[in-house]
Structure formats: C-alpha cells, structure tokens
Design a protein around this motif. Structure first.
Motif, PDB file in Angstrom:
ATOM      1  N   LYS A  92      -6.512   6.671  -0.720  1.00  0.00           N
ATOM      2  CA  LYS A  92      -6.407   6.671  -2.240  1.00  0.00           C
ATOM      3  C   LYS A  92      -6.093   5.150  -2.544  1.00  0.00           C
ATOM      4  O   LYS A  92      -6.486   4.765  -3.732  1.00  0.00           O
ATOM      5  CB  LYS A  92      -5.079   7.459  -2.399  1.00  0.00           C
ATOM      6  N   TYR A  93      -5.642   4.282  -1.650  1.00  0.00           N
ATOM      7  CA  TYR A  93      -5.445   2.982  -2.138  1.00  0.00           C
ATOM      8  C   TYR A  93      -6.261   2.160  -1.395  1.00  0.00           C
ATOM      9  O   TYR A  93      -6.041   0.660  -1.656  1.00  0.00           O
ATOM     10  CB  TYR A  93      -3.767   2.475  -1.713  1.00  0.00           C
ATOM     11  N   ASP A  94      -7.230   2.468  -0.986  1.00  0.00           N
ATOM     12  CA  ASP A  94      -8.395   1.662  -0.251  1.00  0.00           C
ATOM     13  C   ASP A  94      -9.476   1.424  -1.375  1.00  0.00           C
ATOM     14  O   ASP A  94     -10.235   2.339  -1.560  1.00  0.00           O
ATOM     15  CB  ASP A  94      -8.935   2.272   1.006  1.00  0.00           C
ATOM     16  N   THR A 119      -3.369  -0.632  -4.726  1.00  0.00           N
ATOM     17  CA  THR A 119      -4.683  -0.563  -4.481  1.00  0.00           C
ATOM     18  C   THR A 119      -5.247  -1.939  -3.497  1.00  0.00           C
ATOM     19  O   THR A 119      -5.088  -2.878  -4.280  1.00  0.00           O
ATOM     20  CB  THR A 119      -5.808  -0.238  -5.311  1.00  0.00           C
ATOM     21  N   VAL A 138      -0.162   1.968   8.590  1.00  0.00           N
ATOM     22  CA  VAL A 138      -0.895   1.767   7.309  1.00  0.00           C
ATOM     23  C   VAL A 138      -2.640   1.339   7.898  1.00  0.00           C
ATOM     24  O   VAL A 138      -3.572   1.924   7.282  1.00  0.00           O
ATOM     25  CB  VAL A 138      -0.656   0.852   6.319  1.00  0.00           C
ATOM     26  N   ILE A 180      -7.912   0.100   6.141  1.00  0.00           N
ATOM     27  CA  ILE A 180      -6.620   1.216   5.886  1.00  0.00           C
ATOM     28  C   ILE A 180      -7.020   2.304   6.252  1.00  0.00           C
ATOM     29  O   ILE A 180      -8.152   2.826   6.325  1.00  0.00           O
ATOM     30  CB  ILE A 180      -6.800   1.069   4.332  1.00  0.00           C
ATOM     31  N   ILE A 191       0.840  -0.982  -0.069  1.00  0.00           N
ATOM     32  CA  ILE A 191      -0.160   0.010   0.090  1.00  0.00           C
ATOM     33  C   ILE A 191       1.022   1.342   0.024  1.00  0.00           C
ATOM     34  O   ILE A 191       0.626   2.097  -0.791  1.00  0.00           O
ATOM     35  CB  ILE A 191      -1.052   0.089   1.282  1.00  0.00           C
ATOM     36  N   LYS A 192       1.982   1.126   0.883  1.00  0.00           N
ATOM     37  CA  LYS A 192       2.749   2.356   0.686  1.00  0.00           C
ATOM     38  C   LYS A 192       3.489   2.521  -0.515  1.00  0.00           C
ATOM     39  O   LYS A 192       3.963   3.680  -0.800  1.00  0.00           O
ATOM     40  CB  LYS A 192       3.811   2.169   2.005  1.00  0.00           C
ATOM     41  N   LYS A 217      -5.181   8.125   5.716  1.00  0.00           N
ATOM     42  CA  LYS A 217      -4.372   8.813   5.048  1.00  0.00           C
ATOM     43  C   LYS A 217      -3.799   7.938   3.777  1.00  0.00           C
ATOM     44  O   LYS A 217      -3.162   8.636   2.842  1.00  0.00           O
ATOM     45  CB  LYS A 217      -2.857   9.160   5.820  1.00  0.00           C
ATOM     46  N   TYR A 218      -4.342   6.854   3.629  1.00  0.00           N
ATOM     47  CA  TYR A 218      -4.030   6.052   2.624  1.00  0.00           C
ATOM     48  C   TYR A 218      -5.381   5.672   1.733  1.00  0.00           C
ATOM     49  O   TYR A 218      -5.276   4.516   1.005  1.00  0.00           O
ATOM     50  CB  TYR A 218      -3.176   4.524   3.047  1.00  0.00           C
TER      51      TYR A 218
END
Lengths: 354, 69
Positions: free
Chosen positions: A281-283, A155, A254, A275, A150-151, A278-279
C-alpha cells in the motif's frame, strides 16, 4: 599530537616497503581525507582510493527517471537534499541541448519537489500533501528511518541498498588489488562487526574525524605488516560488536532483499531493498505503477553516454582527475556525473578541496 | 548521506519515542526508537534518528596514541 600517529604510520610504511592500496569505503571518509589533507601526509607507498560509499552516486538513472516521471505527472515528491541535482536520463524532447533532467530541473518545470532533512519531516509534509512520495535511498544507516516512516504510512519509492554485496564485487574484481578496507562507521553501527569477517581481508571499521581516519590507516598497516587479515574496530565509541539489532529488526520487517542495479558497478544480486508485500500500500512502485509506465509525450529517455567515468572512479580504477570532463564540462555548479553532484562523491570532494 | 553528529539528550518523551537533543547549543527533536537512552546520554544522530549511544570507554587506545604513549 597527531604527529605521533603519522610517525607510527611512516615507520610501518617503511617496514612494509611495497605499495599498499587502501580503500576508504564511505563518502564521509573521503571528505575527511580531503579536508585534512591526509593523502599529502601519507608515505609515498601508501595509496588511498575512494570506494562506492556514496549512496547518491550509485543510484541508478532508471530510479531517478522513475521519480522524475512521478514528479512530472504531478505527484508531490520529498527527498534528501543531496538527491536534488542528480541527473537521470530523462530529457525534454523540445530541448535542443537535450539536457538530462534532475529533480531540481523538474521543479523549474513545475513539479512539486521538497527537500527534507528526515523522514520525520516527510511524514509532517504528508499531512499537507496526502499523495506525497518519499524517494528513499541510502545504505544500512539510512534504511531504518525509511522503514519507520513506511510503518507510519509514508509512501516510498525505494532505491535503498545493502553495502556488503558491493564490497564483495570489489573483493572479487580481477583488476583491483586492495590490501585493506576502511569499513564504513555508521553502516557498521547498524550491522556490527561480524558481517565483514567473510571478506578475509585486513579491515578497520573507522570513524569520521581526521584522527579516526589516520588511526584506521595505522591499524590497517599494523595488520598488513604482521600479515593478519581480521576486522578491527577503531570506532568503538559508536559501533558495538553486534550493531543495532532493533534497527535491523525494523528494516527486516519492512524490506526484503532483491537484485539491484548500481551506477558504476552494474547489477548486484540481493543488494537492493524492496518493500515487502504486506506494505505494498505504501510502495510507490505498486501504488503508481500506471503513472510510472506512462511518461508524458513531451519527454523521452536518452540512454546516451556523456563521457563520465564515475563508474570506474567508484570501483577504484580511476581518479577524478583522470576524467576529461572533470572541472571542465562537469563542475559543481553544472554537474554531469553523480560523483560531482553529491557532497560525498569523489569528484565533488576533490573539486571542493583543490 | 551517512553523516551523523553527536548530541546530548536534554529531555525524553517515552510515549512518542522522541527526545530533545542539544547539538553544541542548537536543540532539535530526535527519534529515539532505535536506542535505549535517557536524559544526559550522548547519542549519535543521523537523519533525525539517534542511531547509537556514545560511550567513552574503549577509546583509550586512540587517546593514548594521540598523547604519544
């Protein structure tokens, strides 16, 4: 060589006299028990039960249905191979048999689903398929790999879970009387020894060879015979007392804990990993919210029971052979329940070593 | 899912935190960002990541028991 441990187990079993119930918590323990015929060589008063340590088996149908919805809407999916055959509750309306779909079946209907060995492979695949969603599931052992990805911009649809809240459910169960746990070796490599102490039960963190499992049982019986309830570590070659702090820090950055539904165990507070914002966008649950809420008219979700008793098996209340579907309607070729699908599921293992 | 296997590190690329690991003759690239390891160390690998460095110490009790002591 091993006969020496078996002799010591026999001596302790005689000394304890009463029936002793031990639960092996990891699916890989269950596999080692079956593969090495350990149940057959144990004294009669020592009973081994399989626990909920098969991540694929405890994954909620709703999560499988959500990932199926993405796949059938044209979103490319990557997942671990174990997950491919797990049925959700989603069916094709036109199918007269209303067969519950799995990611494997979705593939036959044209969905783009790839099995990967690691999140490293998923990240490589994402270069060819920028919309790729990785179906992330597993306990503490597997979560750091997803966090790392994820980092790096992968996604993810997270169905990751924390193992200890499930142990708490078993400890609190009024119907299940457990004398000791064989604690999961590789979950412990991450979390260390300390977190298990709250259960006030005889426990041994155990590795995965036949000898490891026998030695774990021996150490548990020694505790029970002496009336001790502590956490011992048989798997010292891999599990350090403090676990792996680097991995825990990564996961904590994360993910955050939230309630999660476990197949067979129900909703367990703070047992799931969502998630962090702050993440987001990738959830996949955020990024594809609209897609997840708009299932194509060709499909429907059927919440009907099929007679599968996976839930009771994972709580240690039933054995695979107690299920009327076992090896009849539910086989390894055509599994109905998740416990038959997974290489770590109690039914799949039982059938393999019949 | 939590199956992990041991292998020996043949070489390390610290820049990208990857290592080449030998699993009984089969070599694979493994992410080593979760562990502090170097060439020659044995690691336990799960889903492409080394999750812990293996040690032989402390394993004495089990080996003693296996040998009938």
């Amino acid at each position: 060589m091993t006969s020496n441990i078996i002799k010591k187990i026999e001596t302790l079993a005689k000394e304890i006299k009463r029936e002793v119930v031990i639960m092996e918590l990891c699916g890989t323990h269950t596999e080692a028990v079956a593969k090495n015929g350990i149940k057959k060589i144990l004294p009669k008063n020592i009973r081994l039960l399989s626990g909920p340590g098969c991540p694929v088996c405890v994954t909620d149908q709703k999560d499988v249905d959500a990932v199926l919805t993405l796949a059938l809407s044209g979103v490319p999916i990557a997942c671990y191979g174990d997950v491919l055959k797990v049925p959700g509750n989603l069916v094709l309306k036109a199918d007269p048999e209303k067969q519950k779909l799995s990611l494997n079946k979705a593939r036959e209907l044209g969905a783009d689903v790839s099995a990967v060995y690691s999140t490293i492979d998923a990240l490589k695949l994402q270069k060819e398929k920028p919309d790729l969603v990785f179906f992330g599931l597993g306990f503490e052992t597997t979560t750091p790999m997803t966090a790392d990805a994820i980092k790096k911009g992968l996604t993810v649809y997270s169905s990751h879970k924390l193992f200890l809240p499930a142990m708490q459910v078993l400890v609190d169960s009024p119907t299940l009387k457990i004398d000791g746990f064989l604690d999961p070796g590789h979950v412990s490599a991450m979390i260390g020894v300390e977190p298990y102490r709250k259960f006030k039960l005889a426990q041994v963190i155990t590795g995965f060879t036949g000898e490891d499992v026998l030695f774990g049982i021996y150490m548990l019986l020694r505790q029970i015979a002496e009336g001790r309830k502590v956490v011992e570590n048989e798997y010292t070659r891999c599990v350090k007392p403090k676990g792996n702090p680097v991995a825990r820090k990564l996961v904590n950055d994360v993910f955050e804990a939230g309630d999660a539904f476990w197949r067979g165990l129900g909703t367990i507070p703070n047992s799931g990993l969502d998630i962090r914002e702050k993440y987001a966008k990738y959830d996949a649950k955020v990024k594809y919210r609209d897609v997840l809420n708009s299932l194509d008219e060709k499909y429907e979700i059927l919440n009907t029971s099929n007679g599968c008793i996976c839930g009771a098996i994972m709580r240690g209340l039933k054995q695979p052979k107690d299920c009327q579907l076992f090896n009849k309607k539910c086989t390894s070729e055509n599994p109905i329940g998740a416990c038959m699908v997974s290489a770590e599921g109690a039914c799949g293992i039982e059938v393999k070593y019949l | 899912m939590c199956l992990a296997i041991p292998g020996k590190i043949k070489s390390v690329d610290k820049k990208i935190n990857m290592a080449l690991v030998d699993f009984d003759g089969i070599e694979r690239e493994v992410n080593i960002s979760l562990v502090d390891v170097g060439k020659g160390d044995y690691v336990i690998v799960h889903a492409g990541f080394a999750i812990e460095k293996l040690t032989s110490q402390d394993a004495k009790e089990i080996s003693d028991l296996l040998e009938g002591k």
